[in-house]
Scaffold this motif. Structure first.
Motif, mmCIF file in Angstrom:
data_model
loop_
_atom_site.group_PDB
_atom_site.id
_atom_site.type_symbol
_atom_site.label_atom_id
_atom_site.label_comp_id
_atom_site.label_asym_id
_atom_site.label_seq_id
_atom_site.Cartn_x
_atom_site.Cartn_y
_atom_site.Cartn_z
ATOM 1 N N CYS A 7 56.924 -5.197 -21.227
ATOM 2 C CA CYS A 7 55.636 -4.513 -21.069
ATOM 3 C C CYS A 7 55.402 -3.479 -22.163
ATOM 4 O O CYS A 7 54.269 -3.133 -22.470
ATOM 5 C CB CYS A 7 55.542 -3.862 -19.692
ATOM 6 S SG CYS A 7 56.696 -2.493 -19.428
ATOM 7 N N MET A 12 48.464 -5.174 -12.841
ATOM 8 C CA MET A 12 48.434 -4.837 -14.261
ATOM 9 C C MET A 12 49.719 -4.089 -14.604
ATOM 10 O O MET A 12 50.045 -3.085 -13.963
ATOM 11 C CB MET A 12 47.221 -3.957 -14.587
ATOM 12 C CG MET A 12 45.890 -4.676 -14.537
ATOM 13 S SD MET A 12 45.644 -5.708 -16.002
ATOM 14 C CE MET A 12 43.905 -6.116 -15.822
ATOM 15 N N CYS A 30 44.798 -3.083 -19.402
ATOM 16 C CA CYS A 30 45.064 -3.478 -20.791
ATOM 17 C C CYS A 30 44.707 -2.381 -21.787
ATOM 18 O O CYS A 30 45.297 -2.297 -22.864
ATOM 19 C CB CYS A 30 44.295 -4.751 -21.134
ATOM 20 S SG CYS A 30 44.752 -6.176 -20.135
ATOM 21 N N THR A 73 45.982 -17.896 -18.872
ATOM 22 C CA THR A 73 45.462 -16.574 -19.197
ATOM 23 C C THR A 73 44.282 -16.687 -20.153
ATOM 24 O O THR A 73 44.129 -17.701 -20.861
ATOM 25 C CB THR A 73 46.552 -15.697 -19.829
ATOM 26 O OG1 THR A 73 46.920 -16.263 -21.101
ATOM 27 C CG2 THR A 73 47.765 -15.598 -18.946
ATOM 28 N N CYS A 98 47.937 -10.883 -16.534
ATOM 29 C CA CYS A 98 48.896 -9.970 -17.160
ATOM 30 C C CYS A 98 50.275 -10.606 -17.162
ATOM 31 O O CYS A 98 50.858 -10.831 -16.096
ATOM 32 C CB CYS A 98 48.928 -8.634 -16.412
ATOM 33 S SG CYS A 98 50.233 -7.513 -16.990
ATOM 34 N N CYS A 146 48.666 -5.603 -26.208
ATOM 35 C CA CYS A 146 49.827 -5.898 -25.382
ATOM 36 C C CYS A 146 51.022 -6.419 -26.173
ATOM 37 O O CYS A 146 50.872 -7.353 -26.973
ATOM 38 C CB CYS A 146 49.397 -6.932 -24.343
ATOM 39 S SG CYS A 146 50.666 -7.414 -23.175
#
Length: 501
Positions: free
Chosen positions: A199, A453, A459, A320, A297, A344
């Motif tokens: 992440c 998320m 995001c 996605t 996500c 990301c």
């Protein structure tokens, strides 16, 4: 720490700029050995005890930005080792994606409670009284914690009337929602990659700049220089990320100066994902499964599958927005290459999956893109203003903020079946996401649509963003209300429904 231009931010962006410049200029790449001296000139250290240590850290950051592995501390290896082999026009980096530069780590203490000088030595001594292990004693009128007895329950901190007891935590470990960060034998941070979901929250929360992810700027520019048709697909969170001078009307022009063929909004894929997840929800909940979780996500979905494997079938199988948009471009433009530009770091990992790697050729963060902009000398003020990106709906752009995905899907369900009620639960940050799934497992969210998320705020708070989360969220909210987009909203959904029927 997004939105604060600190010394760590400055170094990080200089590294991305120099890597981009190195790729654009070409030639003998062994001159990377000179770059730490260019980034940190002079004889006096600015941030640490030694200028040599600072340059060594810069050197490892340069290697990671190119996709190269960290060099072993106990072995001699030139900074340029492997760089010629990495100068290819395709996706490249050696796992792992997230890396800790060991000699940059401060070896911060693990979680502990510490009595500060604010202790007043009060007569009541509530901290001592509530301690379940007798770890607190009074010495010279002040409270002292015996760390060998302390079980880190925090009761002493909660009852201190002066707030004199602090909870100290390693910032990277505190930010990690997967509890993937521990300590090595020297007290330095280490990552358990079996738990890590990339992440990037540790990356942006380390105040010593000891953590970095690997990049593909170098390879992307090789592809552009080779003459490949590289299409940039840009995440909805792009708005305002590169500063106020880069308006949506100038974005296409600026990207062309970097060498991209064209720019497409990933919010198009978000619109497609919205309808697909809406249909999945209507078909499956509650007849086939108790609830459905969104899939957009990658950190959230990987976390769910790692920690709650029995709930994995309830995560939407919809691709996605990044992948949907990439596939649309590959279908329309044969032999093109697709570069996802977004907030990301986890998208880099997603794009490397066996089933996806042929769809998305490169992944760059907004911060890495800014390095290309500076290296190329693009002046946003002089960029030609064209039509803003208008392919997607406001709902698709809303995917960038927490709650936006679930709301878009719920609205789509209402369009498809006005009588259908959709109950929503959303969580941001992996710790909160875990709590939501625990409640879902206990049956508290039966019939719900769950949105997770990985980054607190969505995001717009990703590891590769440039602006404060609140500022970015406000910019996206404003752009969603653009009159031209609102006028197109109804027809966009009808077109999307037609495509998927």
């Amino acid at each position: 720490m997004r939105g604060i231009y600190s010394s760590v931010t400055d170094i990080r962006r200089k590294v991305f700029t120099e890597v981009a410049r190195l790729a654009y200029e070409g030639g003998d790449y062994s001159r990377i050995d000179e770059l730490p001296y260019k980034i940190l000139p002079g004889e006096i250290a600015s941030y640490r005890d030694s200028i040599f240590l600072e340059r060594a850290i810069i050197g490892e950051r340069l290697r990671l930005a190119i996709g190269l592995p960290l060099r072993p501390v106990d072995e001699h290896a030139p900074l340029s080792q492997g760089i010629d082999e990495s100068a290819i026009a395709e996706k490249y980096y050696d796992p792992p994606l997230i890396n800790i530069i060991k000699f940059a780590c401060n070896a911060c203490p693990d979680k502990k409670f510490h009595v500060t000088d604010a202790c007043q030595g009060c007569l009541e001594n509530p901290c001592k009284e509530v301690c379940p292990k007798g770890a607190i004693s009074i010495q010279h009128g002040k409270s002292v914690i015996d760390q060998s007895k302390c079980v880190k329950c925090g009761r002493c901190k909660d009852v201190c009337p002066y707030g004199a007891i602090l909870k100290l935590e390693r910032p990277c470990a505190k930010a990690c929602g997967m509890d993937a960060i521990g300590s090595d034998e020297h007290g330095r941070a280490t990552i358990n990659y079996d738990k890590c979901v990339s992440c990037g929250m540790c990356l942006v929360n380390c105040p010593f700049g000891a953590i970095a992810d690997k990049g593909q700027i170098f390879q992307l520019i090789q592809s552009i220089k080779k003459g490949d048709r590289v299409i940039a697909i840009v995440a909805p969170a792009f708005l305002g990320q590169l500063g106020p001078d880069l308006t949506p009307e100038k974005f296409n022009s600026a990207m062309k100066q970097l060498g991209f063929d064209s720019v497409v909004e990933v919010a198009i894929g978000a619109d497609l994902c919205t309808i697909e997840e809406a249909k999945d929800f209507m078909r499956s909940v509650p007849s086939e499964q108790p609830f459905m979780a969104t899939s957009c996500c990658p950190s959230w979905s990987v976390m769910a599958k790692k920690l709650f494997p029995d709930l994995a079938p309830y995560i939407s199988m919809a691709l996605t927005p990044m992948v949907l948009t990439a596939r649309l471009q590959k279908k329309e433009h044969k032999n093109c290459k697709v570069a996802f530009i977004g907030p990301c770091s986890a998208k880099k990992l997603e794009a490397s999956r066996r089933t996806i790697r042929s769809d998305v050729d490169f992944v760059l963060t907004f911060e890495e893109l800014m390095g290309m902009v500076v290296a190329k000398g693009v002046d946003f003020k002089s960029c030609e203003a064209n039509k803003p990106l208008l392919e997607a709906t406001g709902a698709g752009r809303g995917f960038a903020v927490s709650g936006g995905v679930a709301q878009a899907v719920a609205d789509a369900v209402k369009r498809l079946d006005p009588s259908r009620e959709v109950k929503i639960a959303s969580a941001q940050g992996l710790q909160e996401c875990k709590k939501m799934l625990m409640l879902a497992k206990a049956g508290k969210y039966n019939g719900y649509l769950l949105e997770g998320m990985g980054c607190p705020g969505g995001c717009v708070a990703g590891a590769g963003t440039l602006q404060p989360t609140a500022k970015s969220s406000a910019a996206i909210a404003k752009y969603k209300k653009d009159a031209e987009l609102q006028n197109a909203l109804d027809s966009k959904y009808e077109i999307t429904l037609t495509l998927l029927d």
